[in-house]
Design a protein around this motif. Sequence first.
Motif, PDB file in Angstrom:
ATOM      1  N   ARG A  31      -1.651  14.295   9.532  1.00  0.00           N
ATOM      2  CA  ARG A  31      -2.013  12.938   9.967  1.00  0.00           C
ATOM      3  C   ARG A  31      -3.495  12.817  10.323  1.00  0.00           C
ATOM      4  N   GLU A  53       3.884   8.134  -2.058  1.00  0.00           N
ATOM      5  CA  GLU A  53       4.904   7.965  -1.010  1.00  0.00           C
ATOM      6  C   GLU A  53       4.817   6.555  -0.421  1.00  0.00           C
ATOM      7  N   THR A  54       5.987   5.910  -0.279  1.00  0.00           N
ATOM      8  CA  THR A  54       6.051   4.620   0.418  1.00  0.00           C
ATOM      9  C   THR A  54       7.293   4.627   1.308  1.00  0.00           C
ATOM     10  N   MET A  55       7.502   3.510   1.997  1.00  0.00           N
ATOM     11  CA  MET A  55       8.665   3.415   2.885  1.00  0.00           C
ATOM     12  C   MET A  55       9.685   2.391   2.398  1.00  0.00           C
ATOM     13  N   GLU A  56       9.438   1.816   1.185  1.00  0.00           N
ATOM     14  CA  GLU A  56      10.352   0.746   0.699  1.00  0.00           C
ATOM     15  C   GLU A  56      10.733   0.834  -0.770  1.00  0.00           C
ATOM     16  N   ASN A 113      -4.189   5.891   1.516  1.00  0.00           N
ATOM     17  CA  ASN A 113      -4.375   7.176   2.233  1.00  0.00           C
ATOM     18  C   ASN A 113      -3.811   8.311   1.405  1.00  0.00           C
ATOM     19  N   GLY A 148       0.796   5.971   0.090  1.00  0.00           N
ATOM     20  CA  GLY A 148       0.046   7.222   0.219  1.00  0.00           C
ATOM     21  C   GLY A 148       0.119   8.041  -1.059  1.00  0.00           C
ATOM     22  N   ARG A 198      -5.367   9.390  10.598  1.00  0.00           N
ATOM     23  CA  ARG A 198      -5.338   7.931  10.486  1.00  0.00           C
ATOM     24  C   ARG A 198      -6.734   7.344  10.242  1.00  0.00           C
ATOM     25  N   ARG A 222       1.430  -0.542  -6.232  1.00  0.00           N
ATOM     26  CA  ARG A 222       0.901  -0.079  -4.942  1.00  0.00           C
ATOM     27  C   ARG A 222      -0.586   0.217  -5.048  1.00  0.00           C
ATOM     28  N   ILE A 243       0.852  -1.183   0.000  1.00  0.00           N
ATOM     29  CA  ILE A 243       0.000   0.000   0.000  1.00  0.00           C
ATOM     30  C   ILE A 243       0.894   1.241   0.000  1.00  0.00           C
ATOM     31  N   TRP A 276      -7.722   6.639   6.620  1.00  0.00           N
ATOM     32  CA  TRP A 276      -6.996   5.639   5.828  1.00  0.00           C
ATOM     33  C   TRP A 276      -7.927   4.480   5.465  1.00  0.00           C
TER      34      TRP A 276
HETATM   35  O1  LIG Z   1      -0.199   4.330  11.248  1.00  0.00           O
HETATM   36  C1  LIG Z   1       0.605   4.909  10.541  1.00  0.00           C
HETATM   37  O2  LIG Z   1       0.905   6.100  10.672  1.00  0.00           O
HETATM   38  C2  LIG Z   1       1.241   4.157   9.426  1.00  0.00           C
HETATM   39  C3  LIG Z   1       2.189   4.818   8.680  1.00  0.00           C
HETATM   40  C4  LIG Z   1       2.774   4.164   7.613  1.00  0.00           C
HETATM   41  C5  LIG Z   1       2.400   2.876   7.282  1.00  0.00           C
HETATM   42  C6  LIG Z   1       1.451   2.222   8.039  1.00  0.00           C
HETATM   43  C7  LIG Z   1       0.999   0.844   7.736  1.00  0.00           C
HETATM   44  O3  LIG Z   1       0.217   0.293   8.433  1.00  0.00           O
HETATM   45  C8  LIG Z   1       1.426   0.068   6.565  1.00  0.00           C
HETATM   46  C9  LIG Z   1       2.898  -0.063   6.287  1.00  0.00           C
HETATM   47  C10 LIG Z   1       3.239   0.248   4.815  1.00  0.00           C
HETATM   48  O4  LIG Z   1       2.411   1.230   4.284  1.00  0.00           O
HETATM   49  C11 LIG Z   1       3.074   1.973   3.292  1.00  0.00           C
HETATM   50  N1  LIG Z   1       2.452   3.286   3.341  1.00  0.00           N
HETATM   51  C12 LIG Z   1       1.121   3.475   3.334  1.00  0.00           C
HETATM   52  N2  LIG Z   1       0.827   4.765   3.323  1.00  0.00           N
HETATM   53  C13 LIG Z   1       1.982   5.426   3.335  1.00  0.00           C
HETATM   54  C14 LIG Z   1       2.291   6.823   3.329  1.00  0.00           C
HETATM   55  O5  LIG Z   1       1.437   7.714   3.290  1.00  0.00           O
HETATM   56  N3  LIG Z   1       3.604   7.146   3.365  1.00  0.00           N
HETATM   57  C15 LIG Z   1       4.563   6.204   3.381  1.00  0.00           C
HETATM   58  N4  LIG Z   1       4.311   4.879   3.391  1.00  0.00           N
HETATM   59  C16 LIG Z   1       3.026   4.494   3.352  1.00  0.00           C
HETATM   60  C17 LIG Z   1       4.552   1.860   3.633  1.00  0.00           C
HETATM   61  O6  LIG Z   1       5.267   1.486   2.491  1.00  0.00           O
HETATM   62  C18 LIG Z   1       4.624   0.788   4.727  1.00  0.00           C
HETATM   63  O7  LIG Z   1       5.400  -0.285   4.389  1.00  0.00           O
HETATM   64  C19 LIG Z   1       0.873   2.859   9.123  1.00  0.00           C
END
Ligand SMILES: O=C(O)c1cccc(C(=O)CC[C@H]2O[C@@H](n3cnc4c(=O)[nH]cnc43)[C@H](O)[C@@H]2O)c1
Length: 205
Positions: free
Chosen positions: A178, A147-150, A173, A60, A180, A169, A58, A183
């Motif tokens: 923020r 935006e992602t984290m990986e 959200n 953003g 939440r 992806r 997933i 989402w």
């Molecule tokens: O509760 C939170 O604030 C929160 C923040 C980031 C991710 C999560 C997850 O539960 C899922 C992990 C996964 O989600 C990707 N992700 C999803 N939305 C975004 C975003 O807006 N920005 C960056 N990463 C996002 C991410 O790749 C994580 O692996 C909960």
Amino acid sequence: MRPLIVAATDAEIAPSIDFLKRLQIPYLTTGVGMTATAYQLGKSITQIRPDYILNVGIGGALYKDIPLGTVIQITKDSFSELGAEDGELFLPIEELGFGKSVFTPSFPSLASPPQLALHTGITVNTVHGNEQSILLLKARLSSATIETMEGAAVFFVSEAENIPCLQIRAISNYVEKRNRQAWEIPLAIKNLNVWLQEFILKNSL
Ligand SMILES: O=C(O)c1cccc(C(=O)CC[C@H]2O[C@@H](n3cnc4c(=O)[nH]cnc43)[C@H](O)[C@@H]2O)c1
């Protein structure tokens, strides 16, 4: 073409685990973030050499013109925080002369390529949730939409190992202050896994 499916968390591919096991398609959950992803994926491909890496998860959306739940493909991604601050300026790692932050992987040759909208991603350690930092980000990286984290970490390993790669992806959200409760993670995970299973059936049998 045999993929290695890569996701950050078990939850993101939970609806497809039995399906993947039945078809003997390898999958890896790395943990959230680029460090865990680079480590786990790098380790995994010394054991399984896939024809391509299929990164799913997933993410953003930076702009609200993409409905939540939409499944998209990221074809360009970057370590958007990798660099140095110089007063008001941000100097990317390229300007510092220490490497690269932007990645565009090669794609696998597939019978049925994904026909999804193409987007540019950024990969972050800190999920944006502050209006001021989001404005600055959009001004600095105006072509980024997701935006992602990986994502960039997967592309980094794909390039280093010369393995084609797809990043898909589903939007869970919006990148905003923020909020939440807004989402839509279950919707995004459902749509992502419907897409994943259809894609595998068309390309891996
Ligand atoms: O509760 C939170 O604030 C929160 C923040 C980031 C991710 C999560 C997850 O539960 C899922 C992990 C996964 O989600 C990707 N992700 C999803 N939305 C975004 C975003 O807006 N920005 C960056 N990463 C996002 C991410 O790749 C994580 O692996 C909960």
